[in-house]
Design a protein around this motif. Sequence first.
Motif, PDB file in Angstrom:
ATOM      1  N   ASP A  25      33.833  44.801  41.454  1.00 49.20           N
ATOM      2  CA  ASP A  25      34.100  45.159  40.157  1.00 49.20           C
ATOM      3  C   ASP A  25      35.336  45.931  39.983  1.00 49.20           C
ATOM      4  N   LEU A  26      35.323  46.942  41.119  1.00 50.38           N
ATOM      5  CA  LEU A  26      36.680  47.613  40.691  1.00 50.38           C
ATOM      6  C   LEU A  26      37.897  46.829  40.989  1.00 50.38           C
ATOM      7  N   VAL A  27      37.819  46.010  42.044  1.00 50.92           N
ATOM      8  CA  VAL A  27      39.063  45.224  42.347  1.00 50.92           C
ATOM      9  C   VAL A  27      39.683  44.271  41.319  1.00 50.92           C
ATOM     10  N   PHE A  28      38.283  43.605  40.880  1.00 50.65           N
ATOM     11  CA  PHE A  28      38.433  42.388  39.977  1.00 50.65           C
ATOM     12  C   PHE A  28      38.932  43.023  38.684  1.00 50.65           C
ATOM     13  N   GLU A  29      38.508  44.027  38.486  1.00 48.10           N
ATOM     14  CA  GLU A  29      38.976  44.645  37.043  1.00 48.10           C
ATOM     15  C   GLU A  29      40.544  44.792  36.923  1.00 48.10           C
ATOM     16  N   ALA A  30      40.933  45.489  37.928  1.00 49.83           N
ATOM     17  CA  ALA A  30      42.245  45.756  38.665  1.00 49.83           C
ATOM     18  C   ALA A  30      43.120  44.355  38.251  1.00 49.83           C
ATOM     19  N   TYR A  31      42.566  43.423  38.902  1.00 51.44           N
ATOM     20  CA  TYR A  31      43.171  42.007  39.054  1.00 51.44           C
ATOM     21  C   TYR A  31      43.363  41.567  37.576  1.00 51.44           C
ATOM     22  N   GLN A  32      42.556  41.718  36.883  1.00 53.63           N
ATOM     23  CA  GLN A  32      42.390  41.184  35.620  1.00 53.63           C
ATOM     24  C   GLN A  32      43.424  41.961  34.814  1.00 53.63           C
ATOM     25  N   ASP A  33      43.473  43.393  35.085  1.00 53.29           N
ATOM     26  CA  ASP A  33      44.463  44.096  34.250  1.00 53.29           C
ATOM     27  C   ASP A  33      45.757  43.926  34.561  1.00 53.29           C
ATOM     28  N   GLU A  34      45.971  43.253  35.728  1.00 55.60           N
ATOM     29  CA  GLU A  34      47.335  42.968  36.432  1.00 55.60           C
ATOM     30  C   GLU A  34      47.849  44.603  37.029  1.00 55.60           C
ATOM     31  N   ASN A  35      46.853  45.263  37.558  1.00 53.77           N
ATOM     32  CA  ASN A  35      47.187  46.542  38.282  1.00 53.77           C
ATOM     33  C   ASN A  35      47.187  46.483  39.778  1.00 53.77           C
ATOM     34  N   LEU A  36      47.373  45.407  40.381  1.00 53.52           N
ATOM     35  CA  LEU A  36      47.523  45.251  41.564  1.00 53.52           C
ATOM     36  C   LEU A  36      48.780  44.778  42.138  1.00 53.52           C
ATOM     37  N   LEU A  37      49.275  45.024  43.285  1.00 53.24           N
ATOM     38  CA  LEU A  37      50.316  44.726  43.839  1.00 53.24           C
ATOM     39  C   LEU A  37      50.350  43.187  44.073  1.00 53.24           C
ATOM     40  N   GLU A  38      51.466  42.469  44.259  1.00 49.82           N
ATOM     41  CA  GLU A  38      51.402  41.001  44.358  1.00 49.82           C
ATOM     42  C   GLU A  38      50.736  40.578  45.353  1.00 49.82           C
ATOM     43  N   GLU A  39      50.749  41.299  46.668  1.00 50.41           N
ATOM     44  CA  GLU A  39      50.036  41.161  47.993  1.00 50.41           C
ATOM     45  C   GLU A  39      48.644  41.167  47.642  1.00 50.41           C
ATOM     46  N   GLN A  40      48.369  42.109  46.994  1.00 44.92           N
ATOM     47  CA  GLN A  40      46.729  42.146  46.747  1.00 44.92           C
ATOM     48  C   GLN A  40      46.481  41.203  45.762  1.00 44.92           C
ATOM     49  N   ASP A  41      47.232  40.770  44.873  1.00 49.01           N
ATOM     50  CA  ASP A  41      46.760  39.579  43.971  1.00 49.01           C
ATOM     51  C   ASP A  41      46.427  38.305  44.938  1.00 49.01           C
ATOM     52  N   HIS A  42      47.273  38.239  45.868  1.00 48.04           N
ATOM     53  CA  HIS A  42      47.115  36.840  46.617  1.00 48.04           C
ATOM     54  C   HIS A  42      45.747  37.034  47.450  1.00 48.04           C
ATOM     55  N   VAL A  43      45.391  38.092  47.932  1.00 46.40           N
ATOM     56  CA  VAL A  43      44.248  38.298  48.720  1.00 46.40           C
ATOM     57  C   VAL A  43      42.901  38.056  47.697  1.00 46.40           C
ATOM     58  N   VAL A  44      43.035  38.582  46.649  1.00 43.16           N
ATOM     59  CA  VAL A  44      42.069  38.303  45.589  1.00 43.16           C
ATOM     60  C   VAL A  44      42.234  36.856  45.306  1.00 43.16           C
ATOM     61  N   GLU A  45      43.103  36.243  45.102  1.00 43.90           N
ATOM     62  CA  GLU A  45      43.017  34.663  44.630  1.00 43.90           C
ATOM     63  C   GLU A  45      42.607  33.909  45.934  1.00 43.90           C
ATOM     64  N   LEU A  46      42.966  34.356  47.192  1.00 44.14           N
ATOM     65  CA  LEU A  46      42.368  33.879  48.325  1.00 44.14           C
ATOM     66  C   LEU A  46      40.950  33.809  48.507  1.00 44.14           C
ATOM     67  N   LEU A  47      40.402  34.978  48.285  1.00 38.99           N
ATOM     68  CA  LEU A  47      39.013  35.008  48.250  1.00 38.99           C
ATOM     69  C   LEU A  47      38.209  34.459  47.237  1.00 38.99           C
ATOM     70  N   LEU A  48      38.854  34.220  46.055  1.00 42.58           N
ATOM     71  CA  LEU A  48      38.303  33.294  45.011  1.00 42.58           C
ATOM     72  C   LEU A  48      38.326  32.016  45.422  1.00 42.58           C
ATOM     73  N   HIS A  49      39.488  31.612  45.943  1.00 44.39           N
ATOM     74  CA  HIS A  49      39.648  30.253  46.414  1.00 44.39           C
ATOM     75  C   HIS A  49      38.601  29.682  47.465  1.00 44.39           C
ATOM     76  N   LEU A  50      38.005  30.602  48.162  1.00 48.96           N
ATOM     77  CA  LEU A  50      37.275  30.087  49.460  1.00 48.96           C
ATOM     78  C   LEU A  50      36.116  30.041  48.847  1.00 48.96           C
ATOM     79  N   GLN A  51      35.725  30.668  47.695  1.00 51.22           N
ATOM     80  CA  GLN A  51      34.423  30.375  46.976  1.00 51.22           C
ATOM     81  C   GLN A  51      34.420  29.291  46.048  1.00 51.22           C
ATOM     82  N   ASP A  52      35.580  29.103  45.381  1.00 52.47           N
ATOM     83  CA  ASP A  52      35.756  27.694  44.430  1.00 52.47           C
ATOM     84  C   ASP A  52      36.966  27.151  44.526  1.00 52.47           C
ATOM     85  N   GLU A  53      36.777  26.099  44.935  1.00 52.21           N
ATOM     86  CA  GLU A  53      38.252  25.152  45.306  1.00 52.21           C
ATOM     87  C   GLU A  53      39.006  25.065  43.884  1.00 52.21           C
ATOM     88  N   GLU A  54      38.566  25.356  42.712  1.00 48.77           N
ATOM     89  CA  GLU A  54      39.409  25.077  41.754  1.00 48.77           C
ATOM     90  C   GLU A  54      40.005  26.477  41.454  1.00 48.77           C
TER      91      GLU A  54
END
Length: 132
Positions: free
Chosen positions: A62-91
């Motif tokens: 919840d903490l990280v995803f909210e920061a991701y949605q609010d664009e409050n993460l560093l770019e490298e952190q954004d890519h980690v979040v996107e990787l972990l979401l991609h691993l759970q949903d190919e779309e």
Amino acid sequence: MSNFEQDKLKTASIEEEILEEDSEEEDSEEIEVDTEMFAEGLVRFPCFESVPKEKNAEEIFDLVFEAYQDENLLEEQDHVVELLLHLQDEESPFNLSRALEVWSHDDRQAFLELVDELCREADEHDAEDATT
């Protein structure tokens, strides 16, 4: 108003309705996230070393995803979040080439270790399928 103009207005109205429906469908498409897997993957990456360790997986997500949605993460952190979401949903989008550019050496190592672990799990699953 001519018939041509009326038809043109009808077509524009229909197109707007279709676009609105598509937009509503996109907004409603949410993936179901395994918060345990997400949190375990996240804390492997040095760019997330500041994540509070005392929080449970759901709180971390919840903490990280909210920061991701609010664009409050560093770019490298954004890519980690996107990787972990991609691993759970190919779309779910993930840009590997950009991630490799912006991740530090240690983050790239964490990525390789994660991929290696996932490959070993897939191999074990294949071996189990072959014996049954």
